[in-house]
Design a protein around this motif. Structure first.
Motif, PDB file in Angstrom:
ATOM      1  N   ALA A  53       0.820  -1.208   0.000  1.00  0.00           N
ATOM      2  CA  ALA A  53       0.000   0.000   0.000  1.00  0.00           C
ATOM      3  C   ALA A  53       0.854   1.257   0.000  1.00  0.00           C
ATOM      4  CB  ALA A  53      -0.933  -0.007   1.219  1.00  0.00           C
ATOM      5  N   GLU A  54       2.000   1.223   0.690  1.00  0.00           N
ATOM      6  CA  GLU A  54       2.884   2.388   0.703  1.00  0.00           C
ATOM      7  C   GLU A  54       3.468   2.647  -0.683  1.00  0.00           C
ATOM      8  OE1 GLU A  54       6.931   4.052   2.936  1.00  0.00           O
ATOM      9  OE2 GLU A  54       6.083   2.095   3.483  1.00  0.00           O
ATOM     10  N   ARG A  97      -8.005  13.195  -7.656  1.00  0.00           N
ATOM     11  CA  ARG A  97      -7.923  12.044  -8.568  1.00  0.00           C
ATOM     12  C   ARG A  97      -6.934  11.006  -8.053  1.00  0.00           C
ATOM     13  NH1 ARG A  97      -4.633  13.218 -13.763  1.00  0.00           N
ATOM     14  NH2 ARG A  97      -3.041  13.033 -12.133  1.00  0.00           N
ATOM     15  N   ASP A  98      -5.781  11.462  -7.557  1.00  0.00           N
ATOM     16  CA  ASP A  98      -4.760  10.544  -7.053  1.00  0.00           C
ATOM     17  C   ASP A  98      -4.906  10.242  -5.567  1.00  0.00           C
ATOM     18  OD1 ASP A  98      -3.415  10.226  -9.519  1.00  0.00           O
ATOM     19  OD2 ASP A  98      -2.448  12.163  -9.253  1.00  0.00           O
ATOM     20  N   ARG A  99      -5.947  10.756  -4.936  1.00  0.00           N
ATOM     21  CA  ARG A  99      -6.260  10.474  -3.525  1.00  0.00           C
ATOM     22  C   ARG A  99      -5.069  10.793  -2.612  1.00  0.00           C
ATOM     23  NH1 ARG A  99      -7.454   5.777  -6.045  1.00  0.00           N
ATOM     24  NH2 ARG A  99      -6.116   4.540  -4.675  1.00  0.00           N
ATOM     25  N   VAL A 100      -4.527  11.997  -2.789  1.00  0.00           N
ATOM     26  CA  VAL A 100      -3.384  12.431  -1.975  1.00  0.00           C
ATOM     27  C   VAL A 100      -3.663  13.789  -1.340  1.00  0.00           C
ATOM     28  CG1 VAL A 100      -1.671  11.100  -3.248  1.00  0.00           C
ATOM     29  CG2 VAL A 100      -2.271  13.403  -4.036  1.00  0.00           C
ATOM     30  N   GLN A 101      -4.938  14.084  -1.093  1.00  0.00           N
ATOM     31  CA  GLN A 101      -5.264  15.353  -0.447  1.00  0.00           C
ATOM     32  C   GLN A 101      -4.668  15.372   0.955  1.00  0.00           C
ATOM     33  OE1 GLN A 101      -7.456  13.119  -1.754  1.00  0.00           O
ATOM     34  NE2 GLN A 101      -9.324  14.133  -2.437  1.00  0.00           N
ATOM     35  N   GLY A 102      -4.096  16.516   1.303  1.00  0.00           N
ATOM     36  CA  GLY A 102      -3.524  16.700   2.630  1.00  0.00           C
ATOM     37  C   GLY A 102      -2.132  16.118   2.801  1.00  0.00           C
ATOM     38  N   ASP A 140       4.564  16.726   2.260  1.00  0.00           N
ATOM     39  CA  ASP A 140       4.352  16.930   3.693  1.00  0.00           C
ATOM     40  C   ASP A 140       4.810  15.657   4.401  1.00  0.00           C
ATOM     41  OD1 ASP A 140       3.509  17.364   6.272  1.00  0.00           O
ATOM     42  OD2 ASP A 140       1.566  18.206   5.704  1.00  0.00           O
ATOM     43  N   GLN A 141       6.070  15.644   4.820  1.00  0.00           N
ATOM     44  CA  GLN A 141       6.669  14.428   5.364  1.00  0.00           C
ATOM     45  C   GLN A 141       5.921  13.915   6.589  1.00  0.00           C
ATOM     46  OE1 GLN A 141       8.897  12.767   3.875  1.00  0.00           O
ATOM     47  NE2 GLN A 141       9.882  14.188   2.454  1.00  0.00           N
ATOM     48  N   GLU A 142       5.497  14.799   7.448  1.00  0.00           N
ATOM     49  CA  GLU A 142       4.800  14.379   8.666  1.00  0.00           C
ATOM     50  C   GLU A 142       3.449  13.744   8.335  1.00  0.00           C
ATOM     51  OE1 GLU A 142       3.239  16.299  12.925  1.00  0.00           O
ATOM     52  OE2 GLU A 142       4.445  17.489  11.502  1.00  0.00           O
ATOM     53  N   ALA A 143       2.709  14.354   7.403  1.00  0.00           N
ATOM     54  CA  ALA A 143       1.407  13.799   7.019  1.00  0.00           C
ATOM     55  C   ALA A 143       1.566  12.469   6.293  1.00  0.00           C
ATOM     56  CB  ALA A 143       0.656  14.798   6.136  1.00  0.00           C
ATOM     57  N   VAL A 144       2.600  12.366   5.444  1.00  0.00           N
ATOM     58  CA  VAL A 144       2.836  11.101   4.731  1.00  0.00           C
ATOM     59  C   VAL A 144       3.201   9.991   5.706  1.00  0.00           C
ATOM     60  CG1 VAL A 144       4.343   9.937   3.077  1.00  0.00           C
ATOM     61  CG2 VAL A 144       3.450  12.210   2.566  1.00  0.00           C
ATOM     62  N   ALA A 145       4.059  10.299   6.670  1.00  0.00           N
ATOM     63  CA  ALA A 145       4.446   9.290   7.661  1.00  0.00           C
ATOM     64  C   ALA A 145       3.238   8.815   8.461  1.00  0.00           C
ATOM     65  CB  ALA A 145       5.516   9.848   8.588  1.00  0.00           C
ATOM     66  N   MET A 146       2.345   9.735   8.809  1.00  0.00           N
ATOM     67  CA  MET A 146       1.150   9.349   9.558  1.00  0.00           C
ATOM     68  C   MET A 146       0.220   8.503   8.686  1.00  0.00           C
ATOM     69  SD  MET A 146      -1.567  11.822  11.527  1.00  0.00           S
ATOM     70  CE  MET A 146      -0.195  12.488  12.507  1.00  0.00           C
ATOM     71  N   ALA A 147       0.084   8.864   7.400  1.00  0.00           N
ATOM     72  CA  ALA A 147      -0.780   8.094   6.503  1.00  0.00           C
ATOM     73  C   ALA A 147      -0.221   6.703   6.262  1.00  0.00           C
ATOM     74  CB  ALA A 147      -0.942   8.843   5.176  1.00  0.00           C
ATOM     75  N   VAL A 148       1.108   6.594   6.116  1.00  0.00           N
ATOM     76  CA  VAL A 148       1.730   5.286   5.902  1.00  0.00           C
ATOM     77  C   VAL A 148       1.532   4.406   7.131  1.00  0.00           C
ATOM     78  CG1 VAL A 148       3.969   4.125   5.660  1.00  0.00           C
ATOM     79  CG2 VAL A 148       3.385   6.058   4.185  1.00  0.00           C
ATOM     80  N   ARG A 149       1.589   5.016   8.296  1.00  0.00           N
ATOM     81  CA  ARG A 149       1.418   4.242   9.527  1.00  0.00           C
ATOM     82  C   ARG A 149       0.014   3.656   9.633  1.00  0.00           C
ATOM     83  NH1 ARG A 149       4.107   0.917  12.429  1.00  0.00           N
ATOM     84  NH2 ARG A 149       3.309   0.732  14.557  1.00  0.00           N
TER      85      ARG A 149
END
Length: 311
Positions: A53-54, A97-102, A140-149
């Motif tokens: 998924a990541e 479209r790419d579901r990457v809002q935020g 947004d590294q912090e938001a990406v890390a939280m989403a990956v988690r």
């Protein structure tokens, strides 16, 4: 949070998941009477599922980056956004479209200036307000890390007490469960390939389905027997993976086992009334597979007794 490894026949255990559990009170009405009990909720994060998924999430982030950057380019035949509202709507559409809002920082740079227009015929000379916009995006590294988690999580429920079914045993039981959909996938896909079916008569279609269903049973039984014998011996089978011949697995599939027997050739040479036979000798991997299935090695050589003698 507990790490949940899976023992390997050769080498260190493989980390397959991490998770925790909690008790959840449940109430249900059965035959008009309320019933209450405590249910264990097992929250698991699959390592492979999270990694897959990541990869998909980061690929969509890269696609959104390229698409937003393309809005700044000036190309022949490509119409640019005429005003700030149109630019923001285009960026929002790409991120949705790419579901990457935020997950990305978006920054707009706008420039306004006056553009004079000369007098033309009956039209008076005027000054028009021109606009040009640029957009830049960054991760947004912090938001990406939280989403990956948050990727790869599943919830299981059971009423079995921890003394009878631990967290690790529950994960392994779920991983090893029998799925009837897998047999249907074998029937419709490779190697049986029921579909597409180019038959017009119903009796032909019925006969083909019945014949291939026997193949499904053979594949299922073969896989069950070899996995059970490997589990009883607490070992794995080596040599099934072409790119990694030293890799061992305790759960081989029937398809991968049968692939190891590709290339076996029975040659028949006729010399008048006499026939000579030659069968490709079995490899070490093939002999090990036959041994795990409790088949005698001569099950192959009995096809032609003089196979060991070159023609």
């Amino acid at each position: 949070m507990r790490l949940l490894p899976r023992p390997q026949p050769a080498g260190p255990p493989e980390l397959i998941a991490e998770g925790f559990e909690r008790l959840e009170p449940v109430t249900a009405e059965i035959a008009g009477k309320p019933h209450r009990w405590l249910e264990r909720r097992l929250l698991m994060r699959s390592v492979q599922r999270a990694q897959a998924a990541e990869r998909g999430r980061r690929a969509r982030l890269a696609n959104a980056q390229a698409a937003v950057t393309a809005l700044n380019e000036r190309r022949r035949g490509q119409r640019r956004c005429p005003d700030p509202r149109a630019l923001r709507e285009a960026v929002d559409a790409i991120l949705a479209r790419d579901r990457v809002q935020g997950l990305r920082h978006v920054r707009y740079t706008e420039r306004f200036w006056e553009r004079p227009r000369r007098r033309d015929g009956d039209r008076d000379a005027t000054v028009r307000l021109a606009w040009d916009g640029q957009v830049t995006v960054s991760l947004d590294q912090e938001a990406v890390a939280m989403a990956v988690r948050q990727l790869g999580w599943r919830v299981y429920g059971t009423t079995q007490p921890p003394e009878q079914l631990s967290l690790q045993e529950a994960v392994l039981a779920y991983r090893n469960e029998y799925l009837v959909e897998r047999a249907m996938g074998r029937l419709k896909g490779r190697p049986l390939s029921l579909t597409p079916m180019y038959l017009e008569r119903d009796d032909h279609a019925t006969g083909l389905i019945r014949l291939l269903s026997i193949g499904v049973r053979v594949l299922t039984l073969l896989e069950f027997v070899i996995r059970r014998r490997l589990a009883a011996a607490r070992t794995g089978l080596v040599g099934l993976y072409t790119g990694n011949p030293k890799r061992a697995t305790a759960r081989p599939t029937s398809e991968r086992v049968l692939e190891r027997f590709e290339g076996l050739t029975l040659t028949i040479i006729r010399e008048g009334r006499r026939r000579r036979y030659h069968l490709t000798p079995l490899s070490r991997v093939q002999r090990r597979i036959l041994a795990r299935l409790n088949f005698p090695v001569d099950i192959s050589t009995r096809l032609c007794p003089e196979s060991h003698q070159p023609p």
